[in-house]
Design a protein around this motif. Structure first.
Motif, short mmCIF file in Angstrom:
data_model
loop_
_atom_site.label_atom_id
_atom_site.label_comp_id
_atom_site.label_asym_id
_atom_site.label_seq_id
_atom_site.Cartn_x
_atom_site.Cartn_y
_atom_site.Cartn_z
N PHE A 1 31.98 4.41 39.46
CA PHE A 1 31.93 5.76 40.04
C PHE A 1 31.71 5.65 41.54
CE2 PHE A 1 30.28 5.76 35.76
CZ PHE A 1 30.85 6.87 35.15
N ARG A 2 32.38 6.52 42.28
CA ARG A 2 32.19 6.57 43.72
C ARG A 2 31.90 8.00 44.14
NH1 ARG A 2 36.64 4.41 45.40
NH2 ARG A 2 37.76 6.23 46.23
N SER A 3 30.91 8.15 45.03
CA SER A 3 30.53 9.47 45.53
C SER A 3 31.30 9.79 46.80
CB SER A 3 29.02 9.50 45.78
OG SER A 3 28.60 10.79 46.12
N VAL A 4 31.07 10.98 47.31
CA VAL A 4 31.77 11.43 48.50
C VAL A 4 31.17 10.80 49.76
CG1 VAL A 4 30.30 13.44 48.94
CG2 VAL A 4 32.74 13.54 49.54
N LEU A 5 32.00 10.64 50.77
CA LEU A 5 31.55 10.15 52.07
C LEU A 5 31.87 11.22 53.11
CD1 LEU A 5 30.37 7.84 53.78
CD2 LEU A 5 32.72 7.00 54.08
#
Length: 311
Positions: free
Chosen positions: A158-162
């Motif tokens: 999973f990757r979150s927002v930047l």
């Protein structure tokens, strides 16, 4: 419609609709709790889900004002105080990697397509405090199946927002985390019926400080596994990196299962402080339960594993 073999909640256990509708006056006065662009999505249509914890629910004010969301700062009050500029809509989530049908999902279309379930889960932070939160969400397994998972897949990343211009913790380098925040699960953990993608709490759209517009909830694991503001979900054949394990591997393992027998190197995990239980003598403490009280459901996932080694 999903079917479960687990006991369903009694009607008396469900939060009355009036209780969460009345809280909207609180939301209106709390800076940044709901971005203007998400107003059309407020008031989720939900149905009761399984696995509801019997303990008293944590007061709404504590759930929305005592948060770890380092993208907005290191202090517990920072997410509620500093998330007003964050825009959680429009929003899409990409599912790719070891799948036959990579897909990009619009958050509001996703909510409209699926039945959103109300589930009351225990939440245990690795810092030895706990809450009981009424999440509203969609089982992760339902969404992953839409992408047609390949047989080679073993893990889910999973990757979150930047967005450092909207998230001051990212621009300040809060916690020396290498942004964006990343997390991961084994595929069998991700597909477990308990694992939820939350899109709301207390019957309303997720506030910014709680991970808007979509976050992971894995109630038998420590809270830092619950990655917030997810943008990408990738199926992999190898174990993905995770933010806290990458930052301090001797303190934070990949699995992060709640375990009173395995202490953090700097504090005991044998007991926990119950947020929102304060009285004349302060917030009470209670013993920590293996897998946060969900051992009956999830212990078979780890049969034969050394839980001290795979912490």
């Amino acid at each position: 419609m999903a079917r479960y073999s687990f006991e369903q909640p009694a009607a008396s256990e469900i939060t009355p609709k009036a209780a969460y509708l009345n809280r909207r006056s609180l939301l209106a006065g709390a800076g940044g709790m709901i971005a203007a662009g998400s107003a059309r999505a407020a008031g989720l249509q939900t149905r009761p889900g399984p696995f509801n914890a019997p303990e008293p629910q944590t007061p709404l004010d504590a759930v929305t004002h005592y948060n770890n969301f380092y993208e907005f700062g290191l202090e517990k009050e920072d997410p509620a105080r500093l998330s007003g500029r964050f825009q959680p809509r429009p929003w899409t989530v990409r599912i790719d990697g070891a799948v036959a049908k990579p897909i990009t999902l619009d958050i509001d279309a996703l909510i409209a397509k699926h039945t959103v379930e109300s589930r009351i889960y225990r939440m245990r932070c690795v810092e030895a405090w706990s809450m009981v939160i009424p999440w509203d969400g969609i089982p992760l397994a339902q969404i992953l199946r839409e992408a047609d998972i390949l047989s080679s897949a073993r893990y889910v990343a999973f990757r979150s927002v930047l967005r450092p211009e909207e998230m001051p913790g990212q621009s300040m380098g809060a916690g020396t985390i290498d942004w964006p925040y990343v997390e991961g699960l084994r595929l069998d953990e991700a597909m477990h019926p308990l694992t939820l993608l939350a899109v709301g709490l207390y019957g309303d759209i997720l506030p910014n400080q709680n991970g808007a517009p979509i976050r992971l909830v894995v109630p038998w694991k420590y809270g830092f596994k619950g990655i917030k503001s997810i943008t990408t979900i990738t199926l992999l054949d190898t174990m993905p990196p995770t933010s806290w394990n990458r930052l301090a591997p001797d303190e934070y393992g990949f699995y992060a299962n709640v375990n009173p027998e395995v202490d953090h190197p700097r504090w005991s995990q044998a007991s926990e402080r119950v947020i929102g239980s304060g009285g004349f003598f302060g917030e009470r403490r209670q013993p920590t339960r293996l897998f946060n009280g969900y051992a009956e459901q999830v212990a078979p996932l780890y049969a034969g594993m050394d839980l001290r080694r795979y912490y």
